[in-house]
Design a protein around this motif. Structure first.
Motif, PDB file in Angstrom:
ATOM      1  N   ASN A  55       0.864  -1.173   0.000  1.00 33.72           N
ATOM      2  CA  ASN A  55       0.000   0.000   0.000  1.00 33.72           C
ATOM      3  C   ASN A  55       0.902   1.225   0.000  1.00 33.72           C
ATOM      4  N   ILE A  56       0.880   1.958  -1.110  1.00 34.17           N
ATOM      5  CA  ILE A  56       1.733   3.139  -1.259  1.00 34.17           C
ATOM      6  C   ILE A  56       0.842   4.357  -1.471  1.00 34.17           C
ATOM      7  N   VAL A  72      -1.833   5.145  -4.349  1.00 37.75           N
ATOM      8  CA  VAL A  72      -1.475   5.013  -5.756  1.00 37.75           C
ATOM      9  C   VAL A  72      -1.060   3.574  -6.031  1.00 37.75           C
ATOM     10  N   VAL A  73      -1.289   3.131  -7.277  1.00 43.09           N
ATOM     11  CA  VAL A  73      -1.067   1.721  -7.609  1.00 43.09           C
ATOM     12  C   VAL A  73      -0.063   1.509  -8.747  1.00 43.09           C
ATOM     13  N   ALA A  74       0.320   2.576  -9.447  1.00 41.91           N
ATOM     14  CA  ALA A  74       1.255   2.442 -10.564  1.00 41.91           C
ATOM     15  C   ALA A  74       1.762   3.826 -10.938  1.00 41.91           C
ATOM     16  N   LEU A  89      -0.863   6.710 -10.780  1.00 39.67           N
ATOM     17  CA  LEU A  89      -2.255   6.285 -10.947  1.00 39.67           C
ATOM     18  C   LEU A  89      -2.875   6.071  -9.577  1.00 39.67           C
ATOM     19  N   SER A  90      -3.930   6.833  -9.286  1.00 37.90           N
ATOM     20  CA  SER A  90      -4.610   6.666  -8.007  1.00 37.90           C
ATOM     21  C   SER A  90      -5.393   5.356  -8.013  1.00 37.90           C
ATOM     22  N   LYS A  91      -5.687   4.877  -6.831  1.00 39.92           N
ATOM     23  CA  LYS A  91      -6.448   3.635  -6.704  1.00 39.92           C
ATOM     24  C   LYS A  91      -7.818   3.778  -7.371  1.00 39.92           C
ATOM     25  N   GLU A  92      -8.333   5.003  -7.420  1.00 35.35           N
ATOM     26  CA  GLU A  92      -9.636   5.271  -8.047  1.00 35.35           C
ATOM     27  C   GLU A  92      -9.571   5.278  -9.564  1.00 35.35           C
TER      28      GLU A  92
END
Length: 163
Positions: A55-56, A72-74, A89-92
């Motif tokens: 989890n970042i 963020v995921v990427a 890239l946000s998790k949303e």
């Protein structure tokens, strides 16, 4: 007095860019951008990149001075414009452009910035001599430490103090 309801009131505003940023894990310890998987397209399709195992979170400031704390995921690298662009890239599912990093994070992020600038230069001018590349990097990073930093691509090490 009659209150008007706006359906957009409950929606979080779309972030375009974040400055004075850095990344932390779920224990709020600083981490490097390279801990995130890279995406090679703008399409935030969840099947496009490997899952981020940690989890970042992106921390920073959006205009006009709004604090940001987003999972963020990427990340992605844009080389097509006049200047290279790095976005998270946000998790949303929305891309957030990364402007200037927090001063204490700059040294950690410098190898990534240098690599981004090199790739951008070589994409735009693949036939240029090596000397032109080094001149470009000197010009871009003249505010930084001496040019020998360009050759030290060490793993990300985080400064514990914030500037």
């Amino acid at each position: 007095m009659m209150m008007m309801s706006d359906s957009d009131d409950d929606l979080e505003p779309q972030l375009k860019a974040v400055s004075d940023y850095f990344f932390v894990d779920d224990a709020k310890h600083p981490v490097c951008l390279s801990a995130l998987p890279i995406r090679f397209t703008e399409d935030p399709d969840p099947d496009e990149a490997p899952e981020c195992e940690a989890n970042i979170f992106l921390r920073g400031t959006a205009d006009p001075g709004i604090p940001v704390y987003k999972q963020v995921v990427a990340w992605r690298l844009g080389l097509d414009g006049r200047q290279p662009e790095v976005a998270a890239l946000s998790k949303e599912g929305s891309w957030i452009n990364l402007a200037k990093p927090r001063n204490s994070y700059e040294e950690t992020f410098r190898p990534i910035f240098i690599t981004v600038q090199m790739l951008h230069f070589l994409r735009r001018k693949p036939e240029e001599p090596e000397k032109s590349l080094w001149n470009h990097l000197r010009k871009v990073f003249e505010y930084c430490t001496p040019i020998y930093v360009l050759c030290s691509f060490s793993p990300c090490v985080i400064n514990s103090s914030d500037s």
